[in-house]
Design a protein around this motif. Structure first.
Motif, PDB file in Angstrom:
ATOM      1  N   VAL A 149       0.838  -1.203   0.000  1.00  0.00           N
ATOM      2  CA  VAL A 149       0.000   0.000   0.000  1.00  0.00           C
ATOM      3  C   VAL A 149       0.874   1.255   0.000  1.00  0.00           C
ATOM      4  CG1 VAL A 149      -1.656   1.344   1.365  1.00  0.00           C
ATOM      5  CG2 VAL A 149      -1.990  -1.119   1.050  1.00  0.00           C
ATOM      6  N   LEU A 150       1.912   1.263   0.818  1.00  0.00           N
ATOM      7  CA  LEU A 150       2.806   2.419   0.874  1.00  0.00           C
ATOM      8  C   LEU A 150       3.502   2.637  -0.460  1.00  0.00           C
ATOM      9  CD1 LEU A 150       4.093   4.644   2.593  1.00  0.00           C
ATOM     10  CD2 LEU A 150       5.865   3.003   3.208  1.00  0.00           C
ATOM     11  N   LEU A 151       3.983   1.563  -1.074  1.00  0.00           N
ATOM     12  CA  LEU A 151       4.629   1.693  -2.381  1.00  0.00           C
ATOM     13  C   LEU A 151       3.644   2.154  -3.446  1.00  0.00           C
ATOM     14  CD1 LEU A 151       6.962  -1.424  -2.373  1.00  0.00           C
ATOM     15  CD2 LEU A 151       7.622   0.980  -2.185  1.00  0.00           C
ATOM     16  N   ALA A 152       2.400   1.687  -3.368  1.00  0.00           N
ATOM     17  CA  ALA A 152       1.379   2.123  -4.326  1.00  0.00           C
ATOM     18  C   ALA A 152       1.092   3.618  -4.178  1.00  0.00           C
ATOM     19  CB  ALA A 152       0.105   1.315  -4.143  1.00  0.00           C
ATOM     20  N   VAL A 153       1.003   4.089  -2.952  1.00  0.00           N
ATOM     21  CA  VAL A 153       0.759   5.521  -2.707  1.00  0.00           C
ATOM     22  C   VAL A 153       1.926   6.346  -3.244  1.00  0.00           C
ATOM     23  CG1 VAL A 153       0.558   7.270  -0.892  1.00  0.00           C
ATOM     24  CG2 VAL A 153      -0.784   5.172  -0.767  1.00  0.00           C
ATOM     25  N   ILE A 154       3.149   5.907  -2.985  1.00  0.00           N
ATOM     26  CA  ILE A 154       4.320   6.628  -3.491  1.00  0.00           C
ATOM     27  C   ILE A 154       4.313   6.628  -5.013  1.00  0.00           C
ATOM     28  CG2 ILE A 154       6.841   6.565  -3.650  1.00  0.00           C
ATOM     29  CD1 ILE A 154       6.844   5.553  -0.737  1.00  0.00           C
ATOM     30  N   GLY A 155       3.995   5.484  -5.622  1.00  0.00           N
ATOM     31  CA  GLY A 155       3.936   5.396  -7.074  1.00  0.00           C
ATOM     32  C   GLY A 155       2.886   6.316  -7.665  1.00  0.00           C
ATOM     33  N   ILE A 156       1.718   6.360  -7.057  1.00  0.00           N
ATOM     34  CA  ILE A 156       0.656   7.248  -7.536  1.00  0.00           C
ATOM     35  C   ILE A 156       1.076   8.705  -7.408  1.00  0.00           C
ATOM     36  CG2 ILE A 156      -1.686   8.061  -7.020  1.00  0.00           C
ATOM     37  CD1 ILE A 156      -2.351   5.108  -6.314  1.00  0.00           C
ATOM     38  N   MET A 157       1.711   9.054  -6.302  1.00  0.00           N
ATOM     39  CA  MET A 157       2.176  10.434  -6.122  1.00  0.00           C
ATOM     40  C   MET A 157       3.202  10.808  -7.184  1.00  0.00           C
ATOM     41  SD  MET A 157       2.366  10.660  -1.941  1.00  0.00           S
ATOM     42  CE  MET A 157       3.477  12.028  -1.993  1.00  0.00           C
ATOM     43  N   LEU A 158       4.106   9.885  -7.513  1.00  0.00           N
ATOM     44  CA  LEU A 158       5.102  10.155  -8.544  1.00  0.00           C
ATOM     45  C   LEU A 158       4.450  10.346  -9.907  1.00  0.00           C
ATOM     46  CD1 LEU A 158       7.936   7.685  -7.501  1.00  0.00           C
ATOM     47  CD2 LEU A 158       7.981  10.176  -7.375  1.00  0.00           C
ATOM     48  N   VAL A 159       3.495   9.501 -10.238  1.00  0.00           N
ATOM     49  CA  VAL A 159       2.810   9.617 -11.532  1.00  0.00           C
ATOM     50  C   VAL A 159       2.045  10.937 -11.618  1.00  0.00           C
ATOM     51  CG1 VAL A 159       0.963   8.640 -12.949  1.00  0.00           C
ATOM     52  CG2 VAL A 159       2.686   7.146 -11.955  1.00  0.00           C
ATOM     53  N   VAL A 160       1.325  11.294 -10.568  1.00  0.00           N
ATOM     54  CA  VAL A 160       0.586  12.562 -10.564  1.00  0.00           C
ATOM     55  C   VAL A 160       1.537  13.747 -10.708  1.00  0.00           C
ATOM     56  CG1 VAL A 160      -0.835  14.082  -9.116  1.00  0.00           C
ATOM     57  CG2 VAL A 160      -1.386  11.653  -9.298  1.00  0.00           C
ATOM     58  N   THR A 161       2.676  13.689 -10.032  1.00  0.00           N
ATOM     59  CA  THR A 161       3.659  14.767 -10.123  1.00  0.00           C
ATOM     60  C   THR A 161       4.185  14.906 -11.541  1.00  0.00           C
ATOM     61  OG1 THR A 161       4.320  14.415  -7.832  1.00  0.00           O
ATOM     62  CG2 THR A 161       5.861  15.610  -9.236  1.00  0.00           C
ATOM     63  N   VAL A 162       4.501  13.799 -12.175  1.00  0.00           N
ATOM     64  CA  VAL A 162       5.014  13.845 -13.548  1.00  0.00           C
ATOM     65  C   VAL A 162       3.947  14.374 -14.499  1.00  0.00           C
ATOM     66  CG1 VAL A 162       5.811  12.424 -15.473  1.00  0.00           C
ATOM     67  CG2 VAL A 162       6.768  12.093 -13.201  1.00  0.00           C
TER      68      VAL A 162
END
Length: 89
Positions: free
Chosen positions: A8-21
């Motif tokens: 879950v933590l890795l998924a949240v970090i991944g989503i945040m990175l995608v949104v930022t990009v």
């Protein structure tokens, strides 16, 4: 439970990175603020704000000092780690 929390933590970090990009301006976009506003401010107000005669030195030491210190810290840590590894053997 620990594996689920990690995923879950890795998924949240991944989503945040995608949104930022996705929110970033396109590369080479002439309307990008970093292509227009930042260099223009450095050139127009650099001497007044920093008091330095050399614009390159004023940008590196006054405007970008925090980044420069960070880069120097990363290099120092990398060199220290390499030396520690070489001396360990």
């Amino acid at each position: 439970m620990r594996k689920i929390l990690t995923v879950v933590l890795l998924a949240v970090i991944g989503i945040m990175l995608v949104v930022t990009v996705l929110e970033m301006p396109a590369i080479g976009d002439p309307n990008n603020p970093t292509n227009n506003e930042v260099p223009q401010r450095y050139l127009e107000q650099g001497i007044e704000e920093t008091g330095a005669v050399n614009m390159i030195a004023s940008i590196i030491t006054d405007y970008r000092a925090f980044d420069t210190i960070g880069e120097a810290t990363v290099l120092f840590v990398a060199i220290a780690a390499a030396i520690a590894n070489l001396k360990a053997h």
